[in-house]
Design a protein around this motif. Structure first.
Motif, PDB file in Angstrom:
ATOM      1  N   GLN A  21       0.831  -1.215   0.000  1.00  0.00           N
ATOM      2  CA  GLN A  21       0.000   0.000   0.000  1.00  0.00           C
ATOM      3  C   GLN A  21       0.857   1.254   0.000  1.00  0.00           C
ATOM      4  O   GLN A  21       0.645   2.179  -0.793  1.00  0.00           O
ATOM      5  N   LEU A  22       1.855   1.301   0.893  1.00  0.00           N
ATOM      6  CA  LEU A  22       2.698   2.495   1.007  1.00  0.00           C
ATOM      7  C   LEU A  22       3.558   2.696  -0.242  1.00  0.00           C
ATOM      8  O   LEU A  22       3.772   3.834  -0.686  1.00  0.00           O
ATOM      9  N   ILE A  23       4.045   1.606  -0.822  1.00  0.00           N
ATOM     10  CA  ILE A  23       4.883   1.728  -2.020  1.00  0.00           C
ATOM     11  C   ILE A  23       4.040   2.146  -3.217  1.00  0.00           C
ATOM     12  O   ILE A  23       4.464   2.982  -4.034  1.00  0.00           O
ATOM     13  N   TRP A  24       2.840   1.590  -3.353  1.00  0.00           N
ATOM     14  CA  TRP A  24       1.991   1.977  -4.476  1.00  0.00           C
ATOM     15  C   TRP A  24       1.588   3.440  -4.388  1.00  0.00           C
ATOM     16  O   TRP A  24       1.502   4.129  -5.412  1.00  0.00           O
ATOM     17  N   VAL A  25       1.331   3.931  -3.194  1.00  0.00           N
ATOM     18  CA  VAL A  25       1.020   5.356  -3.039  1.00  0.00           C
ATOM     19  C   VAL A  25       2.201   6.202  -3.491  1.00  0.00           C
ATOM     20  O   VAL A  25       2.039   7.230  -4.161  1.00  0.00           O
ATOM     21  N   ARG A  26       3.418   5.766  -3.166  1.00  0.00           N
ATOM     22  CA  ARG A  26       4.619   6.477  -3.618  1.00  0.00           C
ATOM     23  C   ARG A  26       4.723   6.461  -5.143  1.00  0.00           C
ATOM     24  O   ARG A  26       4.897   7.509  -5.788  1.00  0.00           O
ATOM     25  N   GLU A  31       3.595   9.139 -10.620  1.00  0.00           N
ATOM     26  CA  GLU A  31       2.983   9.066 -11.949  1.00  0.00           C
ATOM     27  C   GLU A  31       1.880  10.097 -12.126  1.00  0.00           C
ATOM     28  O   GLU A  31       1.812  10.790 -13.139  1.00  0.00           O
ATOM     29  N   PHE A  32       0.979  10.196 -11.143  1.00  0.00           N
ATOM     30  CA  PHE A  32      -0.224  11.018 -11.276  1.00  0.00           C
ATOM     31  C   PHE A  32      -0.176  12.311 -10.464  1.00  0.00           C
ATOM     32  O   PHE A  32      -1.095  13.119 -10.546  1.00  0.00           O
ATOM     33  N   GLY A  33       0.882  12.511  -9.681  1.00  0.00           N
ATOM     34  CA  GLY A  33       0.948  13.674  -8.830  1.00  0.00           C
ATOM     35  C   GLY A  33       0.350  13.391  -7.466  1.00  0.00           C
ATOM     36  O   GLY A  33      -0.271  12.352  -7.229  1.00  0.00           O
ATOM     37  N   VAL A  34       0.528  14.348  -6.557  1.00  0.00           N
ATOM     38  CA  VAL A  34       0.043  14.169  -5.187  1.00  0.00           C
ATOM     39  C   VAL A  34      -1.017  15.205  -4.839  1.00  0.00           C
ATOM     40  O   VAL A  34      -1.180  15.581  -3.681  1.00  0.00           O
ATOM     41  N   SER A  35      -1.742  15.672  -5.847  1.00  0.00           N
ATOM     42  CA  SER A  35      -2.891  16.518  -5.557  1.00  0.00           C
ATOM     43  C   SER A  35      -3.912  15.690  -4.793  1.00  0.00           C
ATOM     44  O   SER A  35      -3.904  14.456  -4.821  1.00  0.00           O
ATOM     45  N   SER A  36      -4.829  16.360  -4.108  1.00  0.00           N
ATOM     46  CA  SER A  36      -5.819  15.661  -3.285  1.00  0.00           C
ATOM     47  C   SER A  36      -6.621  14.670  -4.112  1.00  0.00           C
ATOM     48  O   SER A  36      -6.877  13.541  -3.690  1.00  0.00           O
ATOM     49  N   PHE A  37      -7.027  15.075  -5.308  1.00  0.00           N
ATOM     50  CA  PHE A  37      -7.848  14.205  -6.143  1.00  0.00           C
ATOM     51  C   PHE A  37      -7.059  12.992  -6.628  1.00  0.00           C
ATOM     52  O   PHE A  37      -7.584  11.881  -6.694  1.00  0.00           O
ATOM     53  N   ALA A  38      -5.791  13.202  -6.966  1.00  0.00           N
ATOM     54  CA  ALA A  38      -4.973  12.088  -7.445  1.00  0.00           C
ATOM     55  C   ALA A  38      -4.749  11.058  -6.348  1.00  0.00           C
ATOM     56  O   ALA A  38      -4.892   9.847  -6.559  1.00  0.00           O
ATOM     57  N   VAL A  39      -4.388  11.532  -5.149  1.00  0.00           N
ATOM     58  CA  VAL A  39      -4.151  10.616  -4.033  1.00  0.00           C
ATOM     59  C   VAL A  39      -5.441   9.904  -3.644  1.00  0.00           C
ATOM     60  O   VAL A  39      -5.453   8.696  -3.382  1.00  0.00           O
ATOM     61  N   ALA A  40      -6.560  10.647  -3.603  1.00  0.00           N
ATOM     62  CA  ALA A  40      -7.844  10.045  -3.239  1.00  0.00           C
ATOM     63  C   ALA A  40      -8.227   8.947  -4.216  1.00  0.00           C
ATOM     64  O   ALA A  40      -8.804   7.921  -3.825  1.00  0.00           O
ATOM     65  N   THR A  41      -7.924   9.136  -5.486  1.00  0.00           N
ATOM     66  CA  THR A  41      -8.236   8.117  -6.490  1.00  0.00           C
ATOM     67  C   THR A  41      -7.489   6.826  -6.202  1.00  0.00           C
ATOM     68  O   THR A  41      -8.064   5.729  -6.227  1.00  0.00           O
ATOM     69  N   VAL A  42      -6.194   6.940  -5.911  1.00  0.00           N
ATOM     70  CA  VAL A  42      -5.374   5.756  -5.636  1.00  0.00           C
ATOM     71  C   VAL A  42      -5.875   5.046  -4.379  1.00  0.00           C
ATOM     72  O   VAL A  42      -6.034   3.813  -4.361  1.00  0.00           O
ATOM     73  N   VAL A  43      -6.139   5.811  -3.316  1.00  0.00           N
ATOM     74  CA  VAL A  43      -6.598   5.214  -2.057  1.00  0.00           C
ATOM     75  C   VAL A  43      -7.957   4.542  -2.246  1.00  0.00           C
ATOM     76  O   VAL A  43      -8.207   3.435  -1.743  1.00  0.00           O
ATOM     77  N   ALA A  44      -8.858   5.201  -2.993  1.00  0.00           N
ATOM     78  CA  ALA A  44     -10.196   4.633  -3.213  1.00  0.00           C
ATOM     79  C   ALA A  44     -10.118   3.319  -3.983  1.00  0.00           C
ATOM     80  O   ALA A  44     -10.803   2.341  -3.642  1.00  0.00           O
ATOM     81  N   VAL A  45      -9.275   3.274  -5.021  1.00  0.00           N
ATOM     82  CA  VAL A  45      -9.126   2.030  -5.794  1.00  0.00           C
ATOM     83  C   VAL A  45      -8.571   0.931  -4.905  1.00  0.00           C
ATOM     84  O   VAL A  45      -9.024  -0.231  -4.952  1.00  0.00           O
ATOM     85  N   PHE A  46      -7.597   1.272  -4.073  1.00  0.00           N
ATOM     86  CA  PHE A  46      -7.002   0.287  -3.175  1.00  0.00           C
ATOM     87  C   PHE A  46      -8.054  -0.288  -2.224  1.00  0.00           C
ATOM     88  O   PHE A  46      -8.198  -1.515  -2.093  1.00  0.00           O
TER      89      PHE A  46
END
Length: 795
Positions: A21-26, A31-46
């Protein structure tokens, strides 16, 4: 093979899952940036992948003769699909191309959909399988209705304890010593080890029983498990945001807070494992724990409001540093409420399941429901509650949600829990009175000269809690300062103005006919305003919109740059924008407030500087602001070496007119060659702005050159390189975090000043003689600065 070895496998499986989880977020953040929407997308998919996997494998387990054998294949599948996902992210050009196409050709909603699809492609297969592990384990281990609660709670707390270990190891050890790729392979190795343990184990394989009833007799519990998931992730996101305002915004701080939550969940489940099968009043227990969860949330809220005062008091009473105490207190604040939340989930599973009939499917249902709550809790907390009602009131919302859960259960048990009703009413009244508190803000106090006691006389003139950070503006007399999550972004004092303005002027004055410039971060807008004076178009990349809203407060120094038609404000992660935009730039400058703050270390890696280089035109100039305080000289060498690796014609510049805490690295396409007459003509455009810093002639500016190319080469010889895979600076010298100590590093830099700096300038004999006099004068000034800093440090 003993159950202890199987329990070890469950622990290792949990650790591997959290590492992934932590490595994929990194990786996907890069790849997609660390804007709120980009991070939320990754966390939601996970999270959604986990939930779907739980639901699917829960049902499949009911048809399986040997669920543990399926579990073995699932662990092998996790390893295989994770490796494939890693290779796709890191090595498949079409993956990056698809994202860049979406970024440059689709609008906000199209880009958001592209992020969702691209995240799903790589994440869904492995996280779907990870989600299936617990229902399969439940089907194998939970075989006796009389021990249903303890058996399930045991595998849950072991798996969660492993996740806690994974968080701590990733945050403090693995990435630091083995790099991102090495850490990822350790997680893969964990899956293979688990599969090997299962393959070598001997186990009973009973006949699979067909499903009898599609619905469990206590299906209402799924609603409450959904709500407990909502509360848990809501608190996690909320407390990470609150603690970041007090300077606890490093990757280690996040890992510690996350570990506090996970350890709390594990301890709570351990408590359930010891007691649940002996108790008959499970619903009454659930309501009581919900009440205590609400109480703990209120206590933590009050603790966070006095967080700095408590850590200062403890630091005065102990030999431990305030930063270490702050981290310990943050861990404790996350741990204690998490214990009660950790009780609720396995207890809820015990009430819902009732017996072992279809226990795999029941476990899958509970994990799916709880995970959906986690998704909604993280999204609503981050995008709705915090921005619209604030962090203080968001805490009260979560407290009241716990109390409402307790009310629902107390109504079910009737009049058998009068004491609980009394406590519930008292806590509800006291907690909701907090809505009338005089101050509901969270921000670090400005420190006095001793860096411990609060400075006096500052007024807060702006405070907003945005999607990405908490923005505060303060004022005292003629001074105004801007802070984001407790980090001093910029301000109107002379040193900060020199910082902001010279970062604009030095590279633009050295560039050949610049037309478009980019600055990383808008801040007070001072750098953007100074850039615009050169007659160029400016792109300011800012991740937090509340910073832009505060810009009019600094119009005296930013020249109302926020309203200038030649300024384009890009609300995005800077690295992501530079890497994906089709725009070509004449000058790019990067400036961050703290090298360890959140994702800032990734704005100084070799790969980031390569992204900068690729976005520059043929004659483009790159510049990077570097602190010379708050880090060791070795870290400073690493920073300079990393920049010099990508920009071999690197020079270092230091402000001459008064003591400052920064240098500017400038990377040019060829050796810097400055025509003094041409430089003087360029300075006319920005004469007034430079004069405000007492830079009123060409020699004062030219003599800011501190180190030439050969000096830089000697300085960085043998220094390691800071990379995306090995982010050295993310972990080194934490003792110097938030400390300003310029003198040692400035003195060491001067030791490398051996080159004849006149070779970088072209002018008449008289001009060069004048420049030599300025160089000699400022060398003397530098030594005076060092003595001054040493005196300040001693005092």
């Amino acid at each position: 093979m003993s159950k202890r070895l199987l329990y070890t496998a469950i622990f290792v499986s949990g650790a591997s899952a959290l590492i992934y989880q932590l490595i994929w977020v990194r990786l996907l953040g890069l790849e997609f940036g660390v804007s709120s929407f980009a991070v939320a997308t990754v966390v939601a998919v996970f999270l959604l992948g986990l939930g779907l996997g739980s639901y699917f494998f829960g049902r499949w387990s009911e048809r399986a003769r040997d669920p543990l054998r399926i579990y073995m294949y699932v662990e092998l599948g996790i390893a295989a699909t994770s490796l494939i996902a890693y290779l796709v992210i890191e090595s498949l050009p079409v993956y990056r191309y698809l994202y860049e196409y979406a970024y440059n050709n689709l609008g906000f909603y199209g880009l958001s959909l592209a992020r969702l699809l691209l995240s799903t492609i790589v994440l869904l297969p492995p996280v779907f399988l990870i989600g299936g592990t617990m229902p399969l384990l439940a089907k194998f281990f939970v075989r006796d209705s009389a021990r249903l609660g303890s058996s399930f709670s045991r595998i849950y707390y072991l798996n969660t304890l492993g996740a806690c270990a994974g968080a701590l190891l990733t945050g403090f050890v693995l990435v630091r010593h083995f790099g991102v790729a090495g850490t990822f392979m350790i997680a893969v190795g964990g899956n293979l080890l688990v599969a090997l343990i299962i393959a070598l184990s001997k186990r009973d394989t009973g006949d699979a029983r067909p499903a009898e009833n599609e619905r469990a007799p206590y299906s209402y519990m799924l609603v409450f498990l959904f709500l407990t998931g909502f509360i848990s992730l809501g608190y996690e996101m909320l407390w990470v945001r609150i603690l970041s305002t007090y300077g606890l915004s490093t990757s280690q701080a996040f890992a510690l807070i996350l570990a506090g939550f996970l350890l709390g969940f594990s301890v709570g489940a351990w408590v359930v494992a010891r007691k649940v099968d002996q108790r008959q009043d499970l619903e009454s227990w659930f309501s009581a724990v919900s009440i205590v969860t609400a109480l703990s949330g209120a206590v933590v809220l009050l603790l966070f409001r006095q967080f700095e005062s408590v850590t200062t008091l403890l630091a005065d009473a102990t030999p431990v540093s305030q930063l270490t105490l702050g981290l310990a207190l943050a861990f404790t604040a996350a741990f204690i409420p998490a214990v009660f939340m950790g009780i609720l989930f396995p207890l809820g599973v015990r009430i819902y399941a009732h017996d072992i009939d279809r226990i795999g499917a029941k476990a899958g249902n509970t994990f799916f429901s709880n995970t959906l709550g986690c998704v909604l809790g993280s999204v609503l907390t981050g995008f709705v509650l915090i921005p619209f009602v604030g962090m203080w009131n968001t805490t009260l919302v979560l407290i009241n949600l716990s109390l409402l859960i307790a009310v629902a259960f107390l109504l079910r048990v009737g009049g058998r829990a009068r004491t609980q009703w009394v406590f519930l009413v008292v806590i509800a009244v006291v907690a909701n009175l907090l809505v009338f508190a005089d101050s509901k803000t969270f921000h670090a106090e400005l420190k006095g000269p001793d860096l411990r006691t609060a400075a006096e006389g500052f007024d807060i003139i702006y405070y907003e809690e945005g999607l990405s950070g908490t923005v505060t503006a303060v004022e005292r007399g003629d001074y105004r300062g801007l802070f984001v999550d407790g980090q001093n972004v910029s301000g109107t004092d002379p040193v900060l103005l020199a910082d902001s303005k010279m970062l604009a002027h030095v590279p633009l004055l050295l560039a050949e006919e610049p037309s478009v410039a980019l600055t990383v971060g808008y801040g007070t807008g001072t750098t953007s305003g100074s850039m615009l004076l050169h007659g160029v178009k400016v792109h300011a990349v800012e991740i937090e919109t509340k910073i832009i809203d505060a810009a009019p407060l600094f119009s005296a120094v930013n020249y109302a740059s926020y309203a200038d038609p030649n300024l384009t404000i890009v609300l995005d992660d800077a690295r992501n924008y530079i890497a994906t935009t089709d725009e070509e730039f004449s000058v790019i400058v990067t400036d961050v407030t703290n090298l360890k703050y959140q994702r800032n270390p990734y704005l100084y890696t070799r790969e980031y500087f390569e992204i900068m280089r690729d976005a520059l035109g043929a004659d483009g100039v790159a510049a990077a602001w570097l602190p010379i305080g708050g880090l060791s000289f070795e870290d400073l060498r690493i920073l300079i070496a990393t920049f010099d690796t990508v920009f071999p014609h690197t020079t270092a510049w230091y402000f001459t007119q008064f003591p400052t805490h920064f240098i500017i690295l400038v990377g040019t396409p060829a050796q810097t060659q400055v025509e003094l007459d041409e430089l003087n003509e360029k300075m006319v455009k920005v004469e007034a702005d430079l004069r405000s810093l007492n830079v009123d002639n060409v020699y004062k500016l030219a003599s800011m050159l501190l180190l030439g190319e050969s000096d830089i080469d000697a300085l960085v010889d043998g220094a390691p390189i800071h990379t995306d895979d090995r982010p050295i600076l993310e972990y080194s010298d934490m003792d110097l975090y938030n400390v300003v100590d310029v003198a040692p590093n400035l003195g060491r830099l001067m030791e490398f000043q051996q080159e004849d700096l006149l070779r970088y300038f072209v002018g008449s004999e008289r001009q060069l003689e004048e420049l030599v006099e300025h160089f000699d004068r400022y060398i003397s000034h530098y030594r005076d600065y060092i003595r001054l800093y040493e005196q300040q440090r001693t005092n």
